[in-house]
Motif scaffolding. Structure first.
Motif, PDB file in Angstrom:
ATOM      1  N   SER A 135       7.633   7.285  18.164  1.00 28.83           N
ATOM      2  CA  SER A 135       8.069   6.696  19.602  1.00 28.83           C
ATOM      3  C   SER A 135       9.435   5.954  19.424  1.00 28.83           C
ATOM      4  O   SER A 135      10.053   5.724  18.458  1.00 28.83           O
ATOM      5  CB  SER A 135       6.960   5.657  19.837  1.00 28.83           C
ATOM      6  OG  SER A 135       7.629   4.805  21.099  1.00 28.83           O
ATOM      7  N   SER A 136      10.035   5.871  20.556  1.00 25.63           N
ATOM      8  CA  SER A 136      11.271   5.174  20.927  1.00 25.63           C
ATOM      9  C   SER A 136      11.368   3.736  20.918  1.00 25.63           C
ATOM     10  O   SER A 136      11.953   3.135  20.904  1.00 25.63           O
ATOM     11  CB  SER A 136      12.142   5.834  21.977  1.00 25.63           C
ATOM     12  OG  SER A 136      11.348   5.941  23.308  1.00 25.63           O
ATOM     13  N   SER A 137      10.069   3.257  20.954  1.00 26.06           N
ATOM     14  CA  SER A 137       9.689   1.817  21.435  1.00 26.06           C
ATOM     15  C   SER A 137       9.015   1.494  20.186  1.00 26.06           C
ATOM     16  O   SER A 137       8.069   1.960  19.625  1.00 26.06           O
ATOM     17  CB  SER A 137       8.917   1.706  22.493  1.00 26.06           C
ATOM     18  OG  SER A 137       7.880   0.913  22.232  1.00 26.06           O
ATOM     19  N   GLN A 138       9.398   0.169  19.410  1.00 23.89           N
ATOM     20  CA  GLN A 138       8.756  -0.436  18.441  1.00 23.89           C
ATOM     21  C   GLN A 138       7.324  -0.763  18.945  1.00 23.89           C
ATOM     22  O   GLN A 138       6.549  -0.580  17.982  1.00 23.89           O
ATOM     23  CB  GLN A 138       9.585  -1.813  18.171  1.00 23.89           C
ATOM     24  CG  GLN A 138       8.951  -2.558  16.793  1.00 23.89           C
ATOM     25  CD  GLN A 138       9.063  -1.687  15.501  1.00 23.89           C
ATOM     26  OE1 GLN A 138       9.945  -0.949  15.236  1.00 23.89           O
ATOM     27  NE2 GLN A 138       7.755  -1.536  14.769  1.00 23.89           N
ATOM     28  N   LYS A 139       7.060  -1.471  20.017  1.00 26.20           N
ATOM     29  CA  LYS A 139       5.787  -1.626  20.263  1.00 26.20           C
ATOM     30  C   LYS A 139       4.769  -0.322  20.098  1.00 26.20           C
ATOM     31  O   LYS A 139       3.786  -0.559  19.664  1.00 26.20           O
ATOM     32  CB  LYS A 139       5.881  -2.103  21.866  1.00 26.20           C
ATOM     33  CG  LYS A 139       4.605  -2.748  22.387  1.00 26.20           C
ATOM     34  CD  LYS A 139       4.822  -3.110  23.954  1.00 26.20           C
ATOM     35  CE  LYS A 139       3.471  -3.485  24.466  1.00 26.20           C
ATOM     36  NZ  LYS A 139       3.512  -3.377  25.825  1.00 26.20           N
ATOM     37  N   ASP A 142       4.324   0.254  16.743  1.00 33.31           N
ATOM     38  CA  ASP A 142       3.058  -0.601  16.269  1.00 33.31           C
ATOM     39  C   ASP A 142       1.692  -0.098  16.650  1.00 33.31           C
ATOM     40  O   ASP A 142       0.762  -0.341  15.913  1.00 33.31           O
ATOM     41  CB  ASP A 142       3.314  -2.071  16.596  1.00 33.31           C
ATOM     42  CG  ASP A 142       4.648  -2.525  15.933  1.00 33.31           C
ATOM     43  OD1 ASP A 142       5.020  -2.147  15.146  1.00 33.31           O
ATOM     44  OD2 ASP A 142       5.250  -3.624  16.437  1.00 33.31           O
ATOM     45  N   MET A 143       1.695   0.315  17.993  1.00 32.10           N
ATOM     46  CA  MET A 143       0.248   0.811  18.714  1.00 32.10           C
ATOM     47  C   MET A 143      -0.296   2.090  17.837  1.00 32.10           C
ATOM     48  O   MET A 143      -1.462   2.265  17.542  1.00 32.10           O
ATOM     49  CB  MET A 143       0.449   0.782  20.153  1.00 32.10           C
ATOM     50  CG  MET A 143       0.422  -0.259  20.774  1.00 32.10           C
ATOM     51  SD  MET A 143       0.441   0.057  22.775  1.00 32.10           S
ATOM     52  CE  MET A 143      -0.761   0.855  22.975  1.00 32.10           C
ATOM     53  N   ILE A 144       0.879   3.025  17.626  1.00 24.02           N
ATOM     54  CA  ILE A 144       0.369   3.977  16.750  1.00 24.02           C
ATOM     55  C   ILE A 144      -0.407   3.551  15.656  1.00 24.02           C
ATOM     56  O   ILE A 144      -1.429   4.366  15.221  1.00 24.02           O
ATOM     57  CB  ILE A 144       1.798   4.935  16.548  1.00 24.02           C
ATOM     58  CG1 ILE A 144       2.303   5.604  17.832  1.00 24.02           C
ATOM     59  CG2 ILE A 144       1.387   5.929  15.607  1.00 24.02           C
ATOM     60  CD1 ILE A 144       3.658   6.318  17.742  1.00 24.02           C
ATOM     61  N   LEU A 145       0.179   2.969  14.534  1.00 26.04           N
ATOM     62  CA  LEU A 145      -0.331   2.442  13.525  1.00 26.04           C
ATOM     63  C   LEU A 145      -1.746   1.670  13.664  1.00 26.04           C
ATOM     64  O   LEU A 145      -2.755   1.795  12.767  1.00 26.04           O
ATOM     65  CB  LEU A 145       0.693   1.699  12.599  1.00 26.04           C
ATOM     66  CG  LEU A 145       1.843   2.317  12.341  1.00 26.04           C
ATOM     67  CD1 LEU A 145       2.931   1.335  11.563  1.00 26.04           C
ATOM     68  CD2 LEU A 145       1.701   3.451  11.147  1.00 26.04           C
ATOM     69  N   GLN A 146      -1.549   0.780  14.683  1.00 25.90           N
ATOM     70  CA  GLN A 146      -2.998   0.215  14.920  1.00 25.90           C
ATOM     71  C   GLN A 146      -3.980   0.986  15.371  1.00 25.90           C
ATOM     72  O   GLN A 146      -5.213   0.505  14.993  1.00 25.90           O
ATOM     73  CB  GLN A 146      -2.575  -0.975  16.149  1.00 25.90           C
ATOM     74  CG  GLN A 146      -1.784  -2.197  15.686  1.00 25.90           C
ATOM     75  CD  GLN A 146      -1.359  -2.874  16.962  1.00 25.90           C
ATOM     76  OE1 GLN A 146      -1.651  -2.684  17.976  1.00 25.90           O
ATOM     77  NE2 GLN A 146      -0.003  -3.678  16.644  1.00 25.90           N
ATOM     78  N   ASP A 172      16.494   3.908  27.236  1.00 25.94           N
ATOM     79  CA  ASP A 172      15.512   3.016  27.236  1.00 25.94           C
ATOM     80  C   ASP A 172      14.180   3.181  27.915  1.00 25.94           C
ATOM     81  O   ASP A 172      13.779   2.057  28.559  1.00 25.94           O
ATOM     82  CB  ASP A 172      16.293   1.481  27.201  1.00 25.94           C
ATOM     83  CG  ASP A 172      15.459   0.715  26.492  1.00 25.94           C
ATOM     84  OD1 ASP A 172      14.574   0.999  25.476  1.00 25.94           O
ATOM     85  OD2 ASP A 172      15.490  -0.591  27.107  1.00 25.94           O
ATOM     86  N   VAL A 173      13.811   4.449  27.683  1.00 25.97           N
ATOM     87  CA  VAL A 173      12.211   4.668  28.463  1.00 25.97           C
ATOM     88  C   VAL A 173      11.431   4.672  27.296  1.00 25.97           C
ATOM     89  O   VAL A 173      11.530   5.719  26.050  1.00 25.97           O
ATOM     90  CB  VAL A 173      12.363   6.004  29.151  1.00 25.97           C
ATOM     91  CG1 VAL A 173      10.892   6.274  29.664  1.00 25.97           C
ATOM     92  CG2 VAL A 173      13.371   5.690  30.455  1.00 25.97           C
TER      93      VAL A 173
END
Lengths: 250, 109
Positions: A135-139, A142-146, A172-173
């Motif tokens: 993902s281009s987004s850190q959030k 994190d969700m991918i790993l969670q 920034d999408v």
């Protein structure tokens, strides 16, 4: 329409709050197309727009005798999906993906989801294809790993989903990429089923995945010609580079 | 009108062998498949479990029924047919065709 331009046409006003745009574009194993097509059918999504360009093959698709555009946008409640029924020439991918990401930004979509496959030579021996996320987004990373999905840590991604990732980063999408292990050059409903299982962890959709697996032979038969043309295009765009190691590791 | 379909095929080349994979949905088991291999060609025929008919496709195509797959192709390099192996998994036929020719180890002086 100007030459070399790609445009979105909304058949009805697409506004309000949406949860995500799902992208089903022709790529490895047609995983995105098979999974998004299944979602459109299962949820009974309604056609709300289409994308057209002189860069696309000169064709229309007939459904129940009516000509339709091969790349169409669907909606059900707050979920959007873009889906292509034709193979796309490499020269159309830059403007097409730029438009999809620009449009998503304009509509303030919280997430663009690329559903696809990643070719593995030993797919024949894999019962449950593994899904990798990026993902281009850190959030979202994190969700991918969670969600227990492996991160695609290093490597190249060539083709429409690589370009969507690139444009998303520039604009920034938030772009979530879910790639299931797949036959590189054969339609792979099994990989699409794995991609859908992974998608359900991010988007609450009620889609029966068993029916997708049950229709495996039928889907593989129907998607043969699209796969053949997509494989030719993948070769032209240098898809084999996905097996190479990025230079930073030299 | 009855016909046969050309299956999707890919060839992977390694140092020692050619790996041919052929996608054959609707073929029930390996017993329905015939593979003939020479030093530089492969010929495949396979019977489908039931006739495939695209009932809403096109105009004249609607009447066509497909009962089998058939494909013959030339290999990019010569192989040893006697050491060839095949398996049929997930409706994909995989042929492993060892390349012909001896490999000589050269001593570096």
């Amino acid at each position: 329409m100007k030459p070399n331009e790609v445009s979105i046409y909304e058949l009805e006003k697409i506004d309000g709050e949406h949860s995500a745009l799902l992208c089903g574009l022709p790529d490895v194993g047609l995983v995105g197309i098979i999974s998004v097509s299944h979602i459109i059918k299962e949820l009974g999504m309604k056609e709300v727009g289409y994308i057209d360009s002189e860069l696309f093959p000169p064709l229309v698709v007939f459904h129940q005798g009516e000509p339709t555009y091969p790349i169409r946008i669907f909606r059900k409640d707050n979920l959007l999906a873009v889906f292509s029924e034709t193979a796309l020439p490499p020269e159309s991918l830059y403007p097409l993906t730029r438009l999809i990401v620009n449009w998503s930004k304009e509509k303030k979509l919280p997430m663009v989801i690329s559903l696809g496959g990643i070719g593995v030579p030993n797919r024949i021996d894999i019962e449950e294809p593994k899904v990798y996320g990026a993902s281009s987004s850190q959030k979202l990373r994190d969700m991918i790993l969670q969600n227990g999905i492996s991160l695609m840590e290093e490597g190249f991604l060539v083709g429409p989903y690589g370009l969507i990732a690139k444009h998303s980063k520039s604009l920034d999408v938030p772009n979530l990429i879910l790639l299931a292990e797949s036959f590189p050059n054969y339609p792979d409903p099994g990989a699409a089923a794995s991609a859908l299982e992974a998608l359900k962890k991010f988007v609450p959709i009620s889609v029966d995945i068993k029916s997708l697996k049950d229709r495996s032979d039928e889907i593989r038969m129907n998607a043969r010609e699209l796969m053949r043309k997509t494989a030719e295009n993948m070769q032209r765009m240098g898809k084999s580079q996905e097996y190479e190691l990025p230079l930073m590791y030299v | 009108m009855d016909g046969c379909l050309e299956p999707l095929t890919e060839i992977q080349e390694t140092d020692n062998e050619l790996i041919v994979r052929v996608d054959m949905p609707c073929v029930r088991s390996k017993d329905e498949i015939t593979v003939n291999v020479t030093e530089d060609t492969v010929s495949i025929e396979a019977k489908m479990e039931k006739a495939v008919q695209y009932e809403r496709w096109g105009t004249f195509q609607r009447g066509m029924r497909f009962f089998k797959y058939s494909k013959t192709f030339t290999l990019p390099t010569k192989i040893d047919p006697e050491r060839a192996k095949a398996r049929f998994v997930k409706n994909v036929l995989e042929l492993r065709l060892p390349k012909k020719g001896k490999v000589f180890k050269i001593e570096i002086q």
